[in-house]
Design an enzyme around this catalytic site. Structure first.
Site, PDB file in Angstrom:
ATOM      1  N   ALA A   9       0.591  -1.218  -0.063  1.00 35.66           N
ATOM      2  CA  ALA A   9       0.071  -0.256   0.612  1.00 35.66           C
ATOM      3  C   ALA A   9       0.646   1.694   0.087  1.00 35.66           C
ATOM      4  O   ALA A   9       0.220   2.508   0.091  1.00 35.66           O
ATOM      5  CB  ALA A   9      -1.059   0.777   1.282  1.00 35.66           C
ATOM      6  N   GLY A  10       2.123   0.910  -0.503  1.00 35.73           N
ATOM      7  CA  GLY A  10       3.238   2.631   0.147  1.00 35.73           C
ATOM      8  C   GLY A  10       3.438   2.924  -1.568  1.00 35.73           C
ATOM      9  O   GLY A  10       2.543   1.902  -2.340  1.00 35.73           O
ATOM     10  N   ASP A  33       0.014  -5.074   4.650  1.00 33.26           N
ATOM     11  CA  ASP A  33       0.647  -4.018   4.405  1.00 33.26           C
ATOM     12  C   ASP A  33       0.200  -3.097   6.411  1.00 33.26           C
ATOM     13  O   ASP A  33      -1.251  -3.429   6.903  1.00 33.26           O
ATOM     14  CB  ASP A  33       0.402  -2.518   4.028  1.00 33.26           C
ATOM     15  CG  ASP A  33       1.171  -1.374   3.913  1.00 33.26           C
ATOM     16  OD1 ASP A  33       1.594  -0.820   2.750  1.00 33.26           O
ATOM     17  OD2 ASP A  33       1.033  -0.653   4.987  1.00 33.26           O
ATOM     18  N   ASP A  59       1.260  -6.382  10.502  1.00 30.27           N
ATOM     19  CA  ASP A  59       2.653  -5.561  10.675  1.00 30.27           C
ATOM     20  C   ASP A  59       3.830  -7.211  10.115  1.00 30.27           C
ATOM     21  O   ASP A  59       2.989  -8.326  10.656  1.00 30.27           O
ATOM     22  CB  ASP A  59       2.301  -5.298  11.717  1.00 30.27           C
ATOM     23  CG  ASP A  59       3.903  -5.102  12.169  1.00 30.27           C
ATOM     24  OD1 ASP A  59       4.710  -4.933  11.876  1.00 30.27           O
ATOM     25  OD2 ASP A  59       4.078  -4.205  13.489  1.00 30.27           O
ATOM     26  N   THR A 124      17.863  -0.692  -1.173  1.00 31.29           N
ATOM     27  CA  THR A 124      18.610   0.459  -1.819  1.00 31.29           C
ATOM     28  C   THR A 124      19.744   1.043  -2.124  1.00 31.29           C
ATOM     29  O   THR A 124      20.711   0.408  -1.665  1.00 31.29           O
ATOM     30  CB  THR A 124      17.982   1.678  -0.467  1.00 31.29           C
ATOM     31  OG1 THR A 124      18.158   2.856  -1.334  1.00 31.29           O
ATOM     32  CG2 THR A 124      18.498   1.563   0.473  1.00 31.29           C
ATOM     33  N   ASP A 125      20.296   1.563  -3.202  1.00 32.41           N
ATOM     34  CA  ASP A 125      21.387   1.766  -3.681  1.00 32.41           C
ATOM     35  C   ASP A 125      22.620   3.317  -1.775  1.00 32.41           C
ATOM     36  O   ASP A 125      23.842   2.965  -2.206  1.00 32.41           O
ATOM     37  CB  ASP A 125      22.112   2.695  -4.631  1.00 32.41           C
ATOM     38  CG  ASP A 125      20.690   4.293  -4.196  1.00 32.41           C
ATOM     39  OD1 ASP A 125      20.599   4.553  -3.534  1.00 32.41           O
ATOM     40  OD2 ASP A 125      21.300   4.722  -6.173  1.00 32.41           O
ATOM     41  N   GLU A 126      21.712   3.403  -1.532  1.00 35.77           N
ATOM     42  CA  GLU A 126      21.832   4.124  -0.444  1.00 35.77           C
ATOM     43  C   GLU A 126      22.771   3.331   0.600  1.00 35.77           C
ATOM     44  O   GLU A 126      23.305   3.893   1.430  1.00 35.77           O
ATOM     45  CB  GLU A 126      20.558   4.850   0.587  1.00 35.77           C
ATOM     46  CG  GLU A 126      20.196   5.959  -0.417  1.00 35.77           C
ATOM     47  CD  GLU A 126      19.317   7.078   0.137  1.00 35.77           C
ATOM     48  OE1 GLU A 126      19.533   6.943   1.192  1.00 35.77           O
ATOM     49  OE2 GLU A 126      18.178   6.886  -0.311  1.00 35.77           O
ATOM     50  N   TYR A 148      18.282   4.852   8.296  1.00 36.23           N
ATOM     51  CA  TYR A 148      17.452   4.454   7.107  1.00 36.23           C
ATOM     52  C   TYR A 148      18.815   3.162   7.003  1.00 36.23           C
ATOM     53  O   TYR A 148      18.723   2.516   6.393  1.00 36.23           O
ATOM     54  CB  TYR A 148      17.137   5.451   6.334  1.00 36.23           C
ATOM     55  CG  TYR A 148      16.354   5.048   4.908  1.00 36.23           C
ATOM     56  CD1 TYR A 148      14.989   4.073   5.007  1.00 36.23           C
ATOM     57  CD2 TYR A 148      17.331   5.397   3.217  1.00 36.23           C
ATOM     58  CE1 TYR A 148      14.971   3.789   3.919  1.00 36.23           C
ATOM     59  CE2 TYR A 148      16.581   4.463   2.291  1.00 36.23           C
ATOM     60  CZ  TYR A 148      15.569   3.456   2.495  1.00 36.23           C
ATOM     61  OH  TYR A 148      15.193   2.796   1.702  1.00 36.23           O
ATOM     62  N   SER A 149      19.583   4.355   5.872  1.00 34.74           N
ATOM     63  CA  SER A 149      21.106   3.289   4.727  1.00 34.74           C
ATOM     64  C   SER A 149      21.293   1.603   5.276  1.00 34.74           C
ATOM     65  O   SER A 149      21.163   0.635   5.531  1.00 34.74           O
ATOM     66  CB  SER A 149      21.404   3.591   3.950  1.00 34.74           C
ATOM     67  OG  SER A 149      22.749   4.812   5.070  1.00 34.74           O
ATOM     68  N   ALA A 150      21.458   2.071   7.105  1.00 32.41           N
ATOM     69  CA  ALA A 150      22.117   1.597   7.918  1.00 32.41           C
ATOM     70  C   ALA A 150      20.954  -0.099   8.145  1.00 32.41           C
ATOM     71  O   ALA A 150      21.714  -1.081   8.056  1.00 32.41           O
ATOM     72  CB  ALA A 150      22.803   2.182   9.091  1.00 32.41           C
ATOM     73  N   LYS A 152      18.851  -0.965   6.133  1.00 31.71           N
ATOM     74  CA  LYS A 152      18.388  -1.429   5.043  1.00 31.71           C
ATOM     75  C   LYS A 152      19.652  -2.656   5.059  1.00 31.71           C
ATOM     76  O   LYS A 152      19.080  -3.230   4.033  1.00 31.71           O
ATOM     77  CB  LYS A 152      18.167  -0.145   3.706  1.00 31.71           C
ATOM     78  CG  LYS A 152      17.189   0.694   3.906  1.00 31.71           C
ATOM     79  CD  LYS A 152      15.671  -0.689   3.798  1.00 31.71           C
ATOM     80  CE  LYS A 152      15.346  -1.009   2.048  1.00 31.71           C
ATOM     81  NZ  LYS A 152      14.267  -1.218   2.317  1.00 31.71           N
ATOM     82  N   ASN A 177      17.320   6.682  -6.527  1.00 30.60           N
ATOM     83  CA  ASN A 177      16.085   6.918  -6.590  1.00 30.60           C
ATOM     84  C   ASN A 177      14.442   6.667  -7.544  1.00 30.60           C
ATOM     85  O   ASN A 177      14.869   7.145  -8.913  1.00 30.60           O
ATOM     86  CB  ASN A 177      16.424   8.415  -6.953  1.00 30.60           C
ATOM     87  CG  ASN A 177      17.034   9.017  -5.283  1.00 30.60           C
ATOM     88  OD1 ASN A 177      17.111   7.672  -4.592  1.00 30.60           O
ATOM     89  ND2 ASN A 177      17.124  10.247  -5.018  1.00 30.60           N
ATOM     90  N   TYR A 205      18.864  21.342   0.428  1.00 32.00           N
ATOM     91  CA  TYR A 205      20.029  21.066   1.254  1.00 32.00           C
ATOM     92  C   TYR A 205      21.138  21.805   0.708  1.00 32.00           C
ATOM     93  O   TYR A 205      21.718  21.222  -0.730  1.00 32.00           O
ATOM     94  CB  TYR A 205      19.330  19.810   1.215  1.00 32.00           C
ATOM     95  CG  TYR A 205      18.945  18.932   2.327  1.00 32.00           C
ATOM     96  CD1 TYR A 205      18.538  19.506   3.934  1.00 32.00           C
ATOM     97  CD2 TYR A 205      18.039  17.681   1.976  1.00 32.00           C
ATOM     98  CE1 TYR A 205      17.715  19.343   4.472  1.00 32.00           C
ATOM     99  CE2 TYR A 205      17.824  17.024   3.108  1.00 32.00           C
ATOM    100  CZ  TYR A 205      17.078  17.999   4.029  1.00 32.00           C
ATOM    101  OH  TYR A 205      16.562  17.836   5.480  1.00 32.00           O
TER     102      TYR A 205
END
Ligand SMILES: NC(=O)c1ccc[n+]([C@@H]2O[C@H](COP(=O)([O-])OP(=O)(O)OC[C@H]3O[C@@H](n4cnc5c(N)ncnc54)[C@H](O)[C@@H]3O)[C@@H](O)[C@H]2O)c1
Length: 326
Positions: A9-10, A33, A59, A124-126, A148-150, A152, A177, A205
Site C-alpha cells: 500500500a506504499g 501492509d 505488520d 536501496t543504492d544508499e 535508514y541506509s544502515a 536497509k 531513486n 539542502y
C-alpha cells in the site's frame, strides 16, 4: 503463482501490485501492509474488488500473523517492499527503522525458510554510501551513512546470511531513486511539485550539488518482476537508470516545466551525514534483458501533471519536510 507483496500500500509496492496483476493474468496477489502514515489503500482502489487481489492489514514484525497468511493462502513467494523509508525521520528517531526494516525482514526470512518459498528483498543504492567516482557494482562494500541506509544494509546482510546458512531462496535488489504517482509528499520530487503548486518556496539542502539517479516507478516494477522470475538464488542486483543529475538541476527542471523561476529555491542547512553521490553499475540486470524505458524528462512531465490533477490525494497529508531520498 500466489504472491505476497508486503508494503503493497506504499508508493512502489502499490505500483508493483497493479503492474503484476496486469502483466500476469493468472497470478493472484495478497497485499500485506501495516498502513503506516505512508500507506493507504486508495492507491489500490482500482483492484480492491478484483478476485485476483486480496488486501490484508498486518505488520511484518508479527511472525505468527505473517505465517498464518502464508499458510492459509498457500503463498509461493514474497516480495518485501515494507519499510520505514524517510531518511530525515530516521535521523530524528531510528527505532521504527530498526524494528520494521531489520526485525521485519528477519521475520519474513524465517517464514520463507519454514515454507521453502522465494523471497525478494527490495533495497536501496544508499547501502553503498557516497560514491565519489565511478559506479558501485553489487560487490561494492556497504558503507551506509544514515540510520535508514544502515537498517536497509542490515536487512540485506540478514538475507545473505539466510541464503548462506539455511539455503533460503532469497534475491536482493538495490534501486536508485524512484519517482512516479502516489509518492508520499515528504519525498524530494513530491515536495518540489506540491510546494510549487501551493506557490511556496522549495527547500534545497546544502549547495544542492548532491547527485542521484532517478527512475520511473514502472521501470522498477518491471525489473522486480523479471528478477522474481529469473534471478539466481542468493544474488543481489542493482537497478539504476543512469539518469544522474544534481538536486539543484532537478529542481531547475521542475521549475521550467511548471513555468516558474529559480527565485522559488531556498537553500537550507545540509542534512547530517548527507551522501554526495549515488551511482550504480547495472551490468548484471541489463544482462538479463532489462533496461529503463522512460526518460527522466518524460517522467518529470508526467509526475508534475499527476500531482496537478490529483491534489485531493496529497493535500491532506502534505508534509513540510524535504528530502532527496527519492
Ligand atoms: N522510493 C525510493 O526511491 C526507493 C529507492 C530504493 C529502494 N526503496 C525501497 O523500496 C521500498 C518501498 O519504498 P517506497 O518509497 O514505496 O516506500 P513507502 O514509504 O511509500 O511505503 C512503505 C510501505 O510499507 C508499509 N509498512 C511500513 N512498516 C510496515 C510494517 N511494519 N509492516 C507492514 N507494512 C509496513 C507502509 O504502510 C507503506 O505502505 C522500501 O523498502 C524502500 O527502502 C525505495
Amino acid at each position: 503463482m500466489k504472491l505476497l507483496v508486503t508494503g503493497g500500500a506504499g508508493f512502489m509496492g502499490s505500483y508493483f501490485v497493479k503492474y503484476v496483476l496486469h502483466e500476469r493474468t493468472d497470478w493472484e496477489i495478497f497485499t500485506y501492509d501495516k498502513l503506516t502514515y505512508a500507506g493507504d489503500t486508495s492507491k489500490l482502489a482500482d483492484i480492491m474488488e478484483s478476485d485476483r487481489h486480496t488486501f490484508i492489514e498486518g505488520d511484518i514484525v508479527d511472525g505468527p500473523h505473517v505465517e498464518e497468511v502464508i499458510a492459509y493462502y498457500s503463498v509461493d513467494a514474497i516480495v518485501n517492499f515494507a519499510a520505514e523509508t524517510h531518511v530525515d525521520n530516521s535521523i530524528e528517531k531510528a527505532d521504527p527503522f530498526i524494528r520494521t526494516n531489520i526485525t521485519g525482514t528477519h521475520t519474513l526470512l524465517e517464514v520463507a525458510r519454514k515454507y521453502g518459498i522465494r523471497m525478494l528483498q527490495i533495497s536501496t543504492d544508499e547501502v553503498y554510501g557516497s560514491i565519489e567516482e565511478g559506479r558501485a557494482a553489487e560487490t561494492h562494500c556497504f558503507e551506509p551513512n544514515s540510520p535508514y541506509s544502515a537498517s536497509k544494509a542490515s536487512a540485506d546482510l540478514l538475507c545473505r546470511a539466510y541464503y548462506q546458512t539455511y539455503g533460503v531462496d532469497v534475491v536482493g535488489t538495490h534501486a536508485c531513486n524512484v519517482i512516479g504517482p502516489y509518492q508520499y509528499s515528504e519525498k524530494f520530487l513530491p515536495t518540489i511539485v506540491t510546494n510549487l503548486l501551493q506557490d511556496k518556496q522549495v527547500p534545497l539542502y546544502g549547495d544542492g550539488m548532491n547527485a542521484r539517479e532517478w527512475m520511473y516507478v514502472e521501470d522498477h516494477a518491471r525489473a522486480i518482476l523479471l528478477l522474481l522470475e529469473q534471478a539466481a538464488s542468493g544474488e543481489r542486483y542493482n537497478i539504476g537508470s543512469g539518469a544522474e543529475i544534481s538536486n539543484r538541476e532537478m529542481i531547475t527542471k521542475v521549475l521550467e516545466i511548471m513555468g516558474k523561476d529559480t527565485s522559488y529555491i531556498t537553500y537550507v542547512e545540509d542534512r547530517k551525514g548527507h551522501d554526495r553521490r549515488y551511482a550504480l553499475d547495472t551490468r548484471n540486470i541489463r544482462a538479463l534483458g532489462w533496461e529503463p524505458q522512460y526518460s527522466l524528462e518524460e517522467t518529470l512531465r508526467y509526475v508534475v501533471r499527476w500531482y496537478t490533477e490529483n491534489q485531493s490525494w496529497w493535500q491532506e497529508t502534505k508534509s513540510t519536510q524535504t528530502n532527496d531520498n527519492a
